[in-house]
Design a protein around this motif. Sequence first.
Motif: not given
Length: 350
Positions: A144-168
């Motif tokens: 679960t920790g690894d999947r959470a880290a991969e989720l964070i990486d996926a967030l960082e790889s999308d610069p167009d994502l809304d900042e409020a969504v990214r932070e949540d």
Amino acid sequence: MSESGESASEETSNTMVDRVRGGRPMLWFLVEGNRVLVAGVMLAVSYALLVVLGTFGPGSIAKLFDPAPIASTFTPTIIGIIMGVTLVLTFNQFVLAEELGPVADQRERMAGAMEFRRDTEDAVDRNTSPPEPSAFLRGLVEATGDRAAELIDALESDPDLDEAVREDVREYAEGIADDAERVADKLEGKQFGRFEVVKAALEYNYSWKIYTGNRVRNRHEEALPDAVDEQLEELLEVLGFFGPAREHFKTLYFRWEIITLSRSLAYLALPALAVSAYMILVFEVGDVAGVIVGFDQGLLFVGLAFAVGVMPFAIFLSYILRVVTVAKWTLAIGPFILRETDRGEDVGWE
């Protein structure tokens, strides 16, 4: 231990001590403490209360010199010891019933266990899962920790994502990653049969994590990119495997505890019976007449004999207290929480 909280803040806390009303002392008494020590504490408190009431409470200490009260006290004690041992033997019959089934039932149990292991290995991308319960649960928590880290990486790889969504989403993923690291450390090297394995598993409040993950995904359903949504789905899938695994090992631990309880009562029953029989057949208060630091010696001796006589009952209480407490904390499985929580307003439901 998603079902154990007494309030909203206790319910969603990541540590058991924060979720139990009474803090560390109550947690030790209910589940953490060695059951023999807990039984000793209960006996010591009972002994002290009996002596204090016998010395300073209403009534006359002269009643001790009459053998009738002593006989009327220790006769039910003998009956209680015999009935208690019989009750535990009945519990053992339920435990053994699972082990003495026909070969077809045993094959079905084996097939179910193997299927669950294969499904878990597929979910966490491992070829072989460890056989030890603590290592198996640790692997799931680390996944679960690894999947959470991969989720964070996926967030960082999308610069167009809304900042409020990214932070949540990042806040949710970072919380899981930090908690997974903490619980994985607690599970490392733990041996099944000791409460430490179940305790560490209870520390990981997976039910709240599943609920929160679904709420985050539903809140930002339209804004989440496919890559982020896929990683979030994989994280929730691994969290879903932790629940059945924990319940399985918890059930095995309960059976282990009942067997340990039976052995303890077998060791203690005969000495307790012997002391109770001695108090009825032989003992006379006049043989220990005198006073020690203001307390009657006869009262001290009778109280000590009573503590020894009810020692099997105290051991029984200490073990059952832990079993029923853990059972209450884990009544529900999956994203169900049996206490009221401060979860805000659910999107699309309320």
